[in-house]
Design an enzyme around this catalytic site. Structure first.
Site, PDB file in Angstrom:
ATOM      1  CB  CYS A 230     -10.681  49.567  65.378  1.00  0.00           C
ATOM      2  SG  CYS A 230     -10.386  48.567  64.155  1.00  0.00           S
TER       3      CYS A 230
ATOM      4  CG  HIS B 210      -7.854  48.034  67.930  1.00  0.00           C
ATOM      5  ND1 HIS B 210      -8.794  47.026  67.965  1.00  0.00           N
ATOM      6  CD2 HIS B 210      -7.418  48.573  66.863  1.00  0.00           C
ATOM      7  CE1 HIS B 210      -8.722  46.750  66.547  1.00  0.00           C
ATOM      8  NE2 HIS B 210      -7.791  47.583  65.736  1.00  0.00           N
TER       9      HIS B 210
ATOM     10  CG  ASN C 174      -7.827  44.644  63.648  1.00  0.00           C
ATOM     11  OD1 ASN C 174      -9.062  44.855  64.356  1.00  0.00           O
ATOM     12  ND2 ASN C 174      -7.156  45.477  63.030  1.00  0.00           N
TER      13      ASN C 174
END
Length: 367
Positions: A148, A293, A323
């Site tokens: 990420c 993020h 996500n």
């Protein structure tokens, strides 16, 4: 705080141009290198997500959960998931094409394609497949794996090629399809992840132009790998074992210690943003936007609170996409740019965090 964050809705965005860039195999009309010491500019962005959507209501039929429980703990309402026959490269390509179209740069002028991903279509990487389909025949291409944090680390890596004078145009793509590595009967992880891609074209600035990558901070701690991982399941003695000699290798579904990852993110993100601001010789009050993020709305809220960034300065599209790992920052950034939220000259902090463990921040001036 979360309810007042700057929400970017797909419905408010102008129609995106479709694929239009022809395959080019002829040499670039200009030399690839430029004078060392050039600055960096952010020329254009693009993104793409699968049409298929898995809502919280859909998940209620798969696991013991409900919409209220998911939203209260994550802020997520939907996630976009690859369909049968759909590939990560499909969406990385579309995001790249849209970024080039926004920048007005033909694929033949791209010098490097850098794909940040942890879920490539091929074990040897997907960047070269995207490069070929894009028609960027003059470009080198490689994958970068930093989960990420991958997009932020990709941007910083790209900047080095531009500042040293090696290249003029570097395409940084963040793309992931972590739906491939999810146990869809584990409510602790299946509610979180979606698929998507985002891209930004970075260019070497002209003589006298300011450098729009103002500062960065990159960090890793492999001791935390035990909290978030997808480990290889193959046997070590494959060649000598008749039972496994011809078997296909595989990786385990994502395993995550949610509470430990949450604590890590809330602690690490403000520190890395502050460190990057220090390099840029700026303060939090100088930021126009914070693009983190998109992992969990509670993380976004807690990190922004610790930094002292007002809720309406925090970009969030988490409710729509969940996500998307390395795709989440460029996807949110692109939607905010296309919606007119982030404008030319705005100072933006981007920060990623996740498996590795890794975390990274960069301060940029858009444009």
């Amino acid at each position: 705080m979360a309810s007042h964050m700057a929400q970017i809705s797909p419905a408010c965005l102008p129609a995106r141009p479709g694929p239009r860039l022809a395959v080019a195999r002829t040499p670039s009309p200009h030399p690839r290198s430029v004078a060392a010491g050039a600055g960096v500019r952010f020329a254009g962005s693009g993104s793409s997500t699968p049409a298929g959507v898995l809502s919280n209501a859909d998940l209620e039929r798969l696991v013991d959960t409900n919409d209220e429980w998911i939203v209260s703990r994550t802020g997520i309402r939907r996630r976009h998931i690859l369909a049968q026959g759909e590939s990560l490269a499909d969406h990385a390509l579309l995001a790249a094409q849209r970024a080039l179209a926004a920048a007005g740069v033909p694929a033949a002028d791209v010098d490097l394609v850098l794909l940040a991903t942890s879920s490539p279509d091929d074990g040897f990487g997907t960047a070269c497949a995207v490069q070929a389909r894009l028609g960027a025949g003059n470009a080198a291409a490689f994958d970068l794996t930093a989960a990420c944090s991958g997009f932020v680390m990709g941007v910083v890596t790209a900047a080095q090629f531009l500042r040293t004078g090696a290249y003029r145009n570097v395409l940084v793509i963040g793309a992931d399809a972590l739906s491939r590595y999810i146990d869809w009967r584990d409510r602790g992880t299946c509610i979180l992840f979606g698929d998507g891609a985002g891209a930004v074209l970075l260019q070497a600035g002209g003589e006298g132009e300011r450098d729009n990558l103002l500062g960065h901070d990159l960090r890793s701690d492999g001791n935390g790998q035990r909290h978030l991982h997808s480990r290889f399941l193959g046997a070590g003695d494959k060649a000598l074992n008749d039972d496994t000699a011809s078997s296909h290798p595989a990786f385990a579904n994502i395993a995550m210690n949610g509470s430990e990852v949450f604590k890590f993110a809330v602690r690490a993100v403000p520190k890395t943003v502050e460190a990057a601001l220090g390099v840029a010789q700026l303060e939090v009050k100088d930021l126009d936007w914070l693009v983190l993020h998109q992992a969990n709305q509670r993380i976004l809220t807690a990190a922004a609170d610790r930094l002292g960034v007002p809720a309406d300065r925090v970009i969030s599209n988490l409710a729509e996409y969940g996500n998307t790992s390395a795709a989440s920052i460029p996807l949110a950034l692109d939607e905010a740019v296309r919606a007119g939220t982030i404008k030319q000259g705005d100072v933006v902090a981007i920060a990623g965090f996740g498996a590795g463990l890794s975390w990274a921040a960069a301060i940029l001036r858009w444009g």
